[in-house]
Design a protein around this motif. Structure first.
Motif, PDB file in Angstrom:
ATOM      1  N   ASP A 178      -8.218  -7.212 -36.119  1.00  0.00           N
ATOM      2  CA  ASP A 178      -7.380  -8.347 -35.720  1.00  0.00           C
ATOM      3  C   ASP A 178      -8.152  -9.660 -35.682  1.00  0.00           C
ATOM      4  O   ASP A 178      -7.608 -10.706 -36.008  1.00  0.00           O
ATOM      5  CB  ASP A 178      -6.823  -8.106 -34.302  1.00  0.00           C
ATOM      6  N   LEU A 179      -9.411  -9.583 -35.251  1.00  0.00           N
ATOM      7  CA  LEU A 179     -10.173 -10.820 -35.112  1.00  0.00           C
ATOM      8  C   LEU A 179     -10.402 -11.468 -36.470  1.00  0.00           C
ATOM      9  O   LEU A 179     -10.281 -12.681 -36.617  1.00  0.00           O
ATOM     10  CB  LEU A 179     -11.520 -10.549 -34.441  1.00  0.00           C
ATOM     11  N   ALA A 182      -7.066 -12.878 -37.514  1.00  0.00           N
ATOM     12  CA  ALA A 182      -6.761 -14.112 -36.790  1.00  0.00           C
ATOM     13  C   ALA A 182      -7.574 -15.262 -37.370  1.00  0.00           C
ATOM     14  O   ALA A 182      -7.058 -16.372 -37.573  1.00  0.00           O
ATOM     15  CB  ALA A 182      -7.064 -13.938 -35.307  1.00  0.00           C
ATOM     16  N   ALA A 183      -8.846 -14.993 -37.661  1.00  0.00           N
ATOM     17  CA  ALA A 183      -9.699 -16.041 -38.214  1.00  0.00           C
ATOM     18  C   ALA A 183      -9.202 -16.463 -39.588  1.00  0.00           C
ATOM     19  O   ALA A 183      -9.200 -17.654 -39.930  1.00  0.00           O
ATOM     20  CB  ALA A 183     -11.142 -15.545 -38.302  1.00  0.00           C
ATOM     21  N   GLN A 192     -17.468 -18.703 -42.705  1.00  0.00           N
ATOM     22  CA  GLN A 192     -17.031 -19.034 -41.343  1.00  0.00           C
ATOM     23  C   GLN A 192     -16.743 -17.771 -40.545  1.00  0.00           C
ATOM     24  O   GLN A 192     -16.994 -17.723 -39.350  1.00  0.00           O
ATOM     25  CB  GLN A 192     -15.802 -19.951 -41.406  1.00  0.00           C
ATOM     26  N   HIS A 196     -18.644 -17.340 -37.166  1.00  0.00           N
ATOM     27  CA  HIS A 196     -17.821 -17.498 -35.966  1.00  0.00           C
ATOM     28  C   HIS A 196     -17.297 -16.176 -35.423  1.00  0.00           C
ATOM     29  O   HIS A 196     -16.886 -16.118 -34.276  1.00  0.00           O
ATOM     30  CB  HIS A 196     -16.640 -18.430 -36.246  1.00  0.00           C
ATOM     31  N   ILE A 197     -17.271 -15.141 -36.239  1.00  0.00           N
ATOM     32  CA  ILE A 197     -16.757 -13.858 -35.761  1.00  0.00           C
ATOM     33  C   ILE A 197     -17.859 -12.800 -35.727  1.00  0.00           C
ATOM     34  O   ILE A 197     -18.196 -12.271 -34.680  1.00  0.00           O
ATOM     35  CB  ILE A 197     -15.594 -13.340 -36.642  1.00  0.00           C
ATOM     36  N   PRO A 200     -21.453 -13.773 -33.620  1.00  0.00           N
ATOM     37  CA  PRO A 200     -21.281 -13.780 -32.159  1.00  0.00           C
ATOM     38  C   PRO A 200     -20.937 -12.401 -31.602  1.00  0.00           C
ATOM     39  O   PRO A 200     -21.361 -12.045 -30.510  1.00  0.00           O
ATOM     40  CB  PRO A 200     -20.116 -14.753 -31.935  1.00  0.00           C
ATOM     41  N   GLN A 201     -20.204 -11.624 -32.388  1.00  0.00           N
ATOM     42  CA  GLN A 201     -19.782 -10.313 -31.891  1.00  0.00           C
ATOM     43  C   GLN A 201     -20.921  -9.303 -31.889  1.00  0.00           C
ATOM     44  O   GLN A 201     -20.886  -8.351 -31.122  1.00  0.00           O
ATOM     45  CB  GLN A 201     -18.627  -9.775 -32.741  1.00  0.00           C
ATOM     46  N   PRO A 282     -24.849 -17.207 -21.223  1.00  0.00           N
ATOM     47  CA  PRO A 282     -23.420 -17.097 -20.909  1.00  0.00           C
ATOM     48  C   PRO A 282     -22.570 -17.027 -22.171  1.00  0.00           C
ATOM     49  O   PRO A 282     -23.030 -17.369 -23.262  1.00  0.00           O
ATOM     50  CB  PRO A 282     -23.125 -18.387 -20.132  1.00  0.00           C
ATOM     51  N   GLY A 283     -21.358 -16.591 -21.992  1.00  0.00           N
ATOM     52  CA  GLY A 283     -20.453 -16.505 -23.137  1.00  0.00           C
ATOM     53  C   GLY A 283     -20.608 -15.202 -23.873  1.00  0.00           C
ATOM     54  O   GLY A 283     -20.095 -15.022 -24.962  1.00  0.00           O
ATOM     55  N   GLU A 284     -21.321 -14.308 -23.242  1.00  0.00           N
ATOM     56  CA  GLU A 284     -21.565 -13.007 -23.863  1.00  0.00           C
ATOM     57  C   GLU A 284     -20.263 -12.209 -23.969  1.00  0.00           C
ATOM     58  O   GLU A 284     -19.394 -12.291 -23.123  1.00  0.00           O
ATOM     59  CB  GLU A 284     -22.596 -12.268 -23.019  1.00  0.00           C
ATOM     60  N   VAL A 285     -20.179 -11.440 -25.023  1.00  0.00           N
ATOM     61  CA  VAL A 285     -18.978 -10.633 -25.271  1.00  0.00           C
ATOM     62  C   VAL A 285     -19.000  -9.388 -24.403  1.00  0.00           C
ATOM     63  O   VAL A 285     -20.028  -8.727 -24.296  1.00  0.00           O
ATOM     64  CB  VAL A 285     -18.952 -10.226 -26.750  1.00  0.00           C
TER      65      VAL A 285
END
Lengths: 286, 351
Positions: A178-179, A182-183, A192, A196-197, A200-201, A282-285
């Motif tokens: 889905d991610l 969605a992207a 990208q 961006h996906i 970070p994941q 911070p912002g960790e998955v």
């Protein structure tokens, strides 16, 4: 006996084995580092002696080079390979298996093979490069002071990037489809999506793997010792090899122990700084 | 804003065809719900509109432009996923502004658009939070916000409410509807829940087994279902279907239960299926005698399952039924509201 102490009895055998194999050597190394050959206490003499040796600072910088250089390329190539292997293409299963090969090959075998391939006179690399006209005459890859370290880093990267690739690939496969969709709907192109996906994941995977690579890198002896033994002229002498040679070639166990203790401290500091700096951003998955 | 025209759209996976030539025309600004049981192809059709699934045959046009070969980003659509598919490593603000950021919009413009959408959805206090800090309903709103920020031609919703609890679902339902009334953006909404379809849609497309069974406004479908499938699918509790025979304007089941069906004399004598909605049964001392199976009071009304003419029949009564299972309940059928279907084709028969 209450529940708790019964449990203790059960883990006791494992604890005893662990104590013999880990705690005792560590403690004994500590003891060795402050005594002389006869076992008399000498305070910090061993430390000052080993710090005074000319090879020590050079080995320290060589270690930083070797570990730092290896890790950067291992992580970059490993992650790139993982992203590539996560795409759909024909023969993906075979390519995935082949990619894993370097990691499966025993270190000593790989080292010997590469040593021959880089051999100045008989190595296939010089043969091919001179034959193709890339270089005018054979290069002494492993005897030339300026090429030997990069070559060893390259071999080390080759050996370990598959490990990074497999770990990151596992992380990539856990990203919900889905991610990506969605992207894609949001207008992302492939790069990208990567930045961006995907990245970070799998950040937490990369952090953990890098930590492992740091630890392995700081302890790696096999490849360098099998190929150059730290030479030429100490150009590839890294601290673990210096310790090994001090202990088993110069049979100076006390100085080797002193160097081990210091190296252990430095490694510990590096690992702690790394964990603090990266693992708790911070912002960790979750 | 834009229209969506689907002409003979087909989808096959290898030799297996799952969509058998679906045609739907959706007008600019319309709220259309694709509804059907799972596996009917509704989500596949939505994903084909989005560009996430290739179109095996036929044509899909958005705002008059055929989009068959266009990538999702070139179709000017926004999609809300069942799982919400929020980017876990981005704040609410970054999630909502992501598409604009990819499109290279200036920072303050992104901020303004996100703020506007956040205000509309009541998300202003959550902009700096991460999705994992939000409740299901809030995540759902963020997912909608992410779609709204782009001001696309078409909104696509893929079962957006199925992960919410019942109460929140009702609330989000009216929120989505209200947002549509404000924005007037063409919306295609997929659900398996016929109540969602009934309450939200301007028009409903009922799908089953890869074909469109009927297209119409909610009440059209309810009042005049084109076939047995639609009759059974739309409405809750679903329509009672009785097998029997029409003779001289009288409907008779196999066990001899009979009642007059006005206006059906023109059909002549034939086997039919008769459909009657639960609320079109009424308590009537002079009515047919039905044996009560279960009684389910909901407070405002009572649902009674009973045996009538050899069928299980559900009746919904405003009155409170206090009879016990096994007792006989006299009911009459509002036969003027009955629906007659062909037993072979399942198609509606019109007088």
């Amino acid at each position: 006996m209450d529940r708790n102490s019964t449990g203790l009895v059960f883990v006791l055998p494992a604890l005893i084995v662990l104590a013999m194999l880990v705690a005792y050597p560590v403690a004994y190394t500590g003891l060795l580092s402050v005594t002389d050959r006869q076992g008399a206490f000498v305070g910090l003499d061993n430390f000052s002696a080993v710090l005074g040796a000319r090879a020590t600072p050079q080995a320290f910088w060589n270690t930083l080079w070797f570990v730092g250089g290896s890790i950067v390329f291992q992580v970059v190539f490993g992650t790139a390979a993982a992203i590539l292997l996560n795409q759909n293409f024909i023969g993906r299963g075979i390519v995935r298996s082949i990619t894993l090969l370097p990691w499966v090959v025993p270190g000593i075998v790989a080292a010997t093979t590469w040593a021959w391939m880089f051999h100045t006179e008989f190595g296939i690399i010089n043969y091919m490069m001179t034959g193709a006209g890339v270089i005018p005459e054979p290069i002494g890859w492993l005897t030339n002071g300026s090429t030997v370290m990069p070559v060893l880093i390259a071999i080390n990267v080759w050996k370990l990037f598959p490990f990074v690739a497999i770990m990151v690939l596992a992380g990539l496969q856990s990203i919900p489809n889905d991610l990506y969709e969605a992207a894609r709907v949001d207008g992302a192109n492939f790069w990208q999506e990567v930045f961006h996906i995907m990245l970070p994941q799998v950040r937490s995977v990369i952090v953990a793997v890098t930590l492992l690579l740091v630890i392995w890198g700081l302890n790696s002896i096999t490849i360098i010792y099998a190929i150059t033994r730290g030479g030429p002229a100490n150009r590839t002498l890294i601290t673990p090899i210096q310790i090994f040679r001090l202990a088993f070639e110069s049979t100076n166990f006390n100085q080797a122990a002193a160097l081990s203790v210091m190296f252990f401290a430095v490694a510990l500091v590096i690992v702690i700084i790394y964990i603090k700096a990266l693992a708790s951003t911070p912002g960790e998955v979750k | 804003m834009g229209s969506v025209n689907i002409a003979q759209a087909r989808k096959s996976y290898g030799a297996l065809e799952v969509l058998h030539g679906v045609s739907v025309n959706i007008a600019n600004g319309e709220f259309v719900v694709l509804v059907g049981p799972s596996g009917c192809g509704k989500s596949t059709l939505l994903r084909m509109i989005a560009g996430l699934e290739a179109i095996s045959g036929g044509e899909i046009a958005i705002d008059g432009k055929v989009v068959n070969t266009l990538a999702p980003k070139e179709r000017d659509i926004a999609m809300v996923f069942q799982s919400y598919a929020l980017y876990p490593h981005m704040t609410v603000e970054a999630n909502m502004g992501f598409s604009l950021r990819l499109g290279g919009a200036p920072k303050d413009a992104i901020k303004a658009r996100v703020a506007e959408a956040a205000k509309m959805l009541g998300l202003e206090d959550y902009l700096k939070r991460y999705p994992r800090h939000l409740s299901g309903g809030q995540r759902q709103r963020v997912a909608m916000g992410r779609a709204m920020v782009r001001k696309p031609k078409v909104f696509l919703f893929d079962e957006p409410l199925s992960n919410l609890d019942a109460k929140l679902r009702v609330q989000m339902r009216s929120e989505i509807k209200r947002n549509h009334q404000r924005l007037k953006t063409t919306t295609v909404y997929v659900t398996h829940d016929q109540i969602e379809a009934m309450t939200m849609a301007d028009r409903i497309v009922v799908m089953n087994g890869g074909v469109v069974e009927q297209v119409g406004s909610p009440l059209e479908l309810y009042d005049r279902p084109a076939n047995l499938f639609v009759a059974g699918f739309i409405g809750s509790p679903s329509m009672n279907i009785l097998s029997g025979r029409l003779e001289n304007g009288t409907f008779m089941t196999a066990d001899g239960t009979a009642f007059a069906v006005p206006g059906m004399a023109s059909f002549g004598n034939r086997d039919v299926r008769l459909g009657i909605r639960p609320e079109h049964l009424c308590l009537d001392p002079n009515g047919l005698r039905a044996e009560i199976v279960t009684v389910e009071p909901t407070g405002s009304e009572t649902q009674v399952m009973m045996r009538l003419g050899g069928h299980d029949v559900v009746g919904v009564f405003r009155e409170r039924v206090v009879n016990a299972p096994g007792e006989m309940l006299p009911v009459s059928i509002d036969a003027e509201r009955a629906h007659i279907f062909d037993p072979q084709t399942g198609k509606r028969l019109e007088a």
